[in-house]
Design a protein around this motif. Structure first.
Motif, PDB file in Angstrom:
ATOM      1  N   SER A   1      60.699  15.698 -67.559  1.00 53.33           N
ATOM      2  CA  SER A   1      61.711  14.640 -67.576  1.00 53.33           C
ATOM      3  C   SER A   1      61.382  13.597 -66.518  1.00 53.33           C
ATOM      4  O   SER A   1      60.622  13.845 -65.584  1.00 53.33           O
ATOM      5  CB  SER A   1      63.113  15.225 -67.322  1.00 53.33           C
ATOM      6  N   ASP A   2      61.968  12.429 -66.678  1.00 55.18           N
ATOM      7  CA  ASP A   2      61.861  11.320 -65.726  1.00 55.18           C
ATOM      8  C   ASP A   2      63.262  11.008 -65.198  1.00 55.18           C
ATOM      9  O   ASP A   2      64.266  11.412 -65.794  1.00 55.18           O
ATOM     10  CB  ASP A   2      61.304  10.076 -66.420  1.00 55.18           C
TER      11      ASP A   2
ATOM     12  N   ALA B   1      42.500  10.247 -53.938  1.00 55.71           N
ATOM     13  CA  ALA B   1      43.439   9.132 -53.817  1.00 55.71           C
ATOM     14  C   ALA B   1      43.996   8.718 -55.173  1.00 55.71           C
ATOM     15  O   ALA B   1      45.185   8.403 -55.300  1.00 55.71           O
ATOM     16  CB  ALA B   1      42.758   7.942 -53.144  1.00 55.71           C
ATOM     17  N   ASP B   2      43.147   8.734 -56.202  1.00 57.05           N
ATOM     18  CA  ASP B   2      43.597   8.352 -57.538  1.00 57.05           C
ATOM     19  C   ASP B   2      44.540   9.394 -58.130  1.00 57.05           C
ATOM     20  O   ASP B   2      45.547   9.055 -58.761  1.00 57.05           O
ATOM     21  CB  ASP B   2      42.400   8.162 -58.469  1.00 57.05           C
ATOM     22  N   VAL B   3      44.204  10.677 -57.957  1.00 61.99           N
ATOM     23  CA  VAL B   3      45.076  11.739 -58.475  1.00 61.99           C
ATOM     24  C   VAL B   3      46.436  11.688 -57.782  1.00 61.99           C
ATOM     25  O   VAL B   3      47.486  11.781 -58.428  1.00 61.99           O
ATOM     26  CB  VAL B   3      44.412  13.123 -58.308  1.00 61.99           C
ATOM     27  N   ALA B   4      46.425  11.522 -56.444  1.00 64.43           N
ATOM     28  CA  ALA B   4      47.684  11.445 -55.698  1.00 64.43           C
ATOM     29  C   ALA B   4      48.520  10.260 -56.173  1.00 64.43           C
ATOM     30  O   ALA B   4      49.738  10.372 -56.387  1.00 64.43           O
ATOM     31  CB  ALA B   4      47.408  11.336 -54.205  1.00 64.43           C
ATOM     32  N   ALA B   5      47.876   9.118 -56.368  1.00 62.32           N
ATOM     33  CA  ALA B   5      48.608   7.926 -56.803  1.00 62.32           C
ATOM     34  C   ALA B   5      49.192   8.112 -58.193  1.00 62.32           C
ATOM     35  O   ALA B   5      50.335   7.708 -58.461  1.00 62.32           O
ATOM     36  CB  ALA B   5      47.675   6.718 -56.778  1.00 62.32           C
ATOM     37  N   SER B   6      48.432   8.728 -59.105  1.00 62.34           N
ATOM     38  CA  SER B   6      48.931   8.888 -60.472  1.00 62.34           C
ATOM     39  C   SER B   6      50.006   9.973 -60.559  1.00 62.34           C
ATOM     40  O   SER B   6      50.924   9.872 -61.380  1.00 62.34           O
ATOM     41  CB  SER B   6      47.782   9.188 -61.441  1.00 62.34           C
ATOM     42  N   LEU B   7      49.920  10.990 -59.713  1.00 62.38           N
ATOM     43  CA  LEU B   7      50.987  11.989 -59.670  1.00 62.38           C
ATOM     44  C   LEU B   7      52.304  11.377 -59.197  1.00 62.38           C
ATOM     45  O   LEU B   7      53.388  11.776 -59.630  1.00 62.38           O
ATOM     46  CB  LEU B   7      50.604  13.141 -58.743  1.00 62.38           C
ATOM     47  N   LYS B   8      52.196  10.400 -58.316  1.00 60.27           N
ATOM     48  CA  LYS B   8      53.383   9.795 -57.709  1.00 60.27           C
ATOM     49  C   LYS B   8      53.964   8.648 -58.540  1.00 60.27           C
ATOM     50  O   LYS B   8      55.106   8.236 -58.330  1.00 60.27           O
ATOM     51  CB  LYS B   8      53.018   9.292 -56.306  1.00 60.27           C
ATOM     52  N   ASP B   9      53.209   8.154 -59.498  1.00 64.28           N
ATOM     53  CA  ASP B   9      53.605   6.958 -60.246  1.00 64.28           C
ATOM     54  C   ASP B   9      54.649   7.299 -61.310  1.00 64.28           C
ATOM     55  O   ASP B   9      54.328   7.854 -62.367  1.00 64.28           O
ATOM     56  CB  ASP B   9      52.369   6.334 -60.899  1.00 64.28           C
ATOM     57  N   LYS B  10      55.897   6.966 -61.047  1.00 63.61           N
ATOM     58  CA  LYS B  10      56.956   7.223 -62.017  1.00 63.61           C
ATOM     59  C   LYS B  10      57.328   5.975 -62.804  1.00 63.61           C
ATOM     60  O   LYS B  10      58.183   6.033 -63.698  1.00 63.61           O
ATOM     61  CB  LYS B  10      58.195   7.802 -61.330  1.00 63.61           C
TER      62      LYS B  10
ATOM     63  N   GLY C   1      51.393  19.617 -56.468  1.00 62.58           N
ATOM     64  CA  GLY C   1      51.814  18.318 -56.976  1.00 62.58           C
ATOM     65  C   GLY C   1      52.062  17.328 -55.855  1.00 62.58           C
ATOM     66  O   GLY C   1      51.685  17.535 -54.697  1.00 62.58           O
ATOM     67  N   HIS C   2      52.735  16.232 -56.241  1.00 65.91           N
ATOM     68  CA  HIS C   2      52.950  15.135 -55.302  1.00 65.91           C
ATOM     69  C   HIS C   2      54.042  14.251 -55.888  1.00 65.91           C
ATOM     70  O   HIS C   2      54.123  14.056 -57.089  1.00 65.91           O
ATOM     71  CB  HIS C   2      51.643  14.338 -55.143  1.00 65.91           C
ATOM     72  N   GLY C   3      54.908  13.741 -55.053  1.00 63.36           N
ATOM     73  CA  GLY C   3      55.955  12.857 -55.544  1.00 63.36           C
ATOM     74  C   GLY C   3      57.167  13.626 -56.035  1.00 63.36           C
ATOM     75  O   GLY C   3      57.450  14.741 -55.594  1.00 63.36           O
ATOM     76  N   ILE C   4      57.887  13.046 -56.998  1.00 60.03           N
ATOM     77  CA  ILE C   4      59.179  13.610 -57.414  1.00 60.03           C
ATOM     78  C   ILE C   4      59.035  14.954 -58.120  1.00 60.03           C
ATOM     79  O   ILE C   4      60.006  15.712 -58.203  1.00 60.03           O
ATOM     80  CB  ILE C   4      59.963  12.627 -58.317  1.00 60.03           C
ATOM     81  N   HIS C   5      57.848  15.269 -58.615  1.00 61.27           N
ATOM     82  CA  HIS C   5      57.646  16.543 -59.304  1.00 61.27           C
ATOM     83  C   HIS C   5      56.969  17.589 -58.417  1.00 61.27           C
ATOM     84  O   HIS C   5      56.432  18.571 -58.937  1.00 61.27           O
ATOM     85  CB  HIS C   5      56.837  16.331 -60.586  1.00 61.27           C
ATOM     86  N   PHE C   6      56.998  17.388 -57.103  1.00 61.40           N
ATOM     87  CA  PHE C   6      56.445  18.406 -56.210  1.00 61.40           C
ATOM     88  C   PHE C   6      57.100  19.751 -56.521  1.00 61.40           C
ATOM     89  O   PHE C   6      58.313  19.836 -56.748  1.00 61.40           O
ATOM     90  CB  PHE C   6      56.687  18.021 -54.752  1.00 61.40           C
TER      91      PHE C   6
END
Length: 419
Positions: free
Chosen positions: A104-105, A56-65, A361-366
């Motif tokens: 990049s962000d 859960a922590d890894v998923a949340a931090s991967l998604k945190d932009k 990965g997870h989120g915008i960088h999948f």
């Protein structure tokens, strides 16, 4: 840009020492288990970074932009070097200060991903299937006829390298260069600090690769072809294309990411199935199990074990204070085996009702190439089953790669059960 950071205190030096022990190359999972259970958000002096290990922590931090950044992450790695060493590494530092589709962000990431995504559309990927099948047939058929062969050297490495070279429009005959460049350029990463020697090796290969890619880009702008370099060189999104630095960085990312993960996925997949003969037999009898076998292999042995990001905004994460410009490692290999996320995570089981992992990965960088990697793995497995349905591992032949970020066999000898 040079980031100076004030480090927290490591709460468990003995556990920290395990993160750099030789055993991590062979079996990191006991250490991962201790991290999840004892120190799920852990400051490592050895990695000079926060280490996050629960799913859960890894998923949340991967998604945190909002709080974490992919931009200029590598600048953190050079902070421990001397001024003279950093000066000697100007080309390498300049490269990693550039933005590309991974580094990049938003809003730059949004623009660049849209440009690259056109080359990885479902329609484009589907059109590659006949060529992937041809490559698999040409590699696996002759290898099987030799009686005993190294699956990594003969199949898992060359197929993804040839395919990504063809997609880019680079000469396939140069694939030995791509492998060396990729290994060297990524070799100094993997922990939150680097030493001068590996960084200089990385820089030498980077300079060589950029000269090579610059020549290809110039050629395509003069004489466009039906390939990815041409598409990227001429692409625009909202009236804006890539700068030269962005284009070079993106081509490098596609070349390295386009084969490293897939080679490890294919190697891990075959290794795991043959380590579990009952599951190999089930797959042989029921081809619908190929897709879950790929997902379970991705979960059980993440091809890329860890990702890292820079803290761009101080914030509290899981009860821990993250300071600006600290580094955070998301340990995907640990997260994928988190027992709070699934039953019996230490068991390889392609019959799971639900297989969940973070290996792409997870989120915008999948991962943009996830569908392509899955298709390559599927076709290789289908072809291997057709040519060598009674495959087995040669006892004692398997060797893990000694690479800190990636996990997969470096050597894997196969033969027929009838040998």
């Amino acid at each position: 840009m040079l980031f100076r950071r004030r480090s927290p205190t490591c709460p468990d030096p003995a556990l920290d020492a395990l993160l750099v022990a030789p055993a991590m190359m062979v079996d990191p999972y006991p250490t991962y288990r201790r991290l999840r259970e004892e120190q799920p958000v852990f400051w490592s002096d050895r990695w000079n970074a926060w280490v996050v290990s629960r799913f859960a922590d890894v998923a949340a931090s991967l998604k945190d932009k909002e709080n974490l950044s992919n931009e200029n992450r590598q600048a953190l790695l050079f902070a421990g070097l001397t001024d003279d060493e950093r000066q000697s590494l100007c080309p390498l530092r300049h490269y990693f200060a550039q933005k590309d589709v991974i580094g990049s962000d938003p809003p730059d990431h949004t623009r660049m991903r849209a440009l690259v995504q056109k080359a990885f559309s479902p329609r484009t990927i589907a059109a590659l299937e006949p060529r992937i099948r041809e490559l698999a047939e040409n590699l696996i058929g002759p290898a099987v006829r030799t009686g005993r062969f190294d699956f990594i050297h003969e199949v898992a490495h060359p197929l993804p390298v040839v395919l990504i070279a063809e997609m880019l429009g680079a000469p396939v005959a140069d694939r030995h260069l791509f492998k060396r460049w990729s290994a060297d350029i990524l070799g100094f990463q993997g922990t939150g600090q680097t030493t001068f020697g590996p960084a200089m090796v990385s820089q030498k290969s980077l300079v060589e690769m950029f000269a090579y890619m610059n020549a290809l880009i110039d050629d395509r702008r003069r004489t466009p072809r039906d390939d990815l370099i041409t598409a990227l060189a001429l692409a625009e999104e909202g009236g804006q294309g890539f700068s030269r630095d962005e284009l070079l960085a993106t081509c490098n990312t596609i070349l390295t990411a386009g084969h490293e993960t897939t080679t490890n996925l294919i190697g891990n997949l075959v290794h795991l199935l043959l380590l579990h003969p009952a599951q190999w037999a089930a797959l042989r009898d029921d081809s619908t199990l190929i897709a879950p076998a790929i997902e379970e292999a991705l979960r059980y042995e993440a091809p890329k074990q860890r990702n890292f990001r820079r803290v761009k905004k101080a914030h509290t994460f899981a009860g821990v204070e993250f300071a600006e410009n600290q580094m955070v490692f998301q340990v995907i290999g640990a997260a994928n085996r988190d027992p709070t996320n699934m039953a019996e995570p230490e068991v390889f089981n392609l019959h799971r009702p639900k297989i969940e992992h973070l290996s792409f990965g997870h989120g915008i960088h999948f991962c943009l190439g996830a569908a392509l990697a899955r298709m390559e793995a599927r076709i290789v497995l289908e072809t291997l089953l057709a040519h060598l349905p009674r495959a087995r591992l040669v006892p004692g032949s398997m060797q893990w790669q000694e690479r800190v970020q990636f996990r997969g066999p470096g050597r894997l000898l196969l033969e027929s059960e009838e040998s």
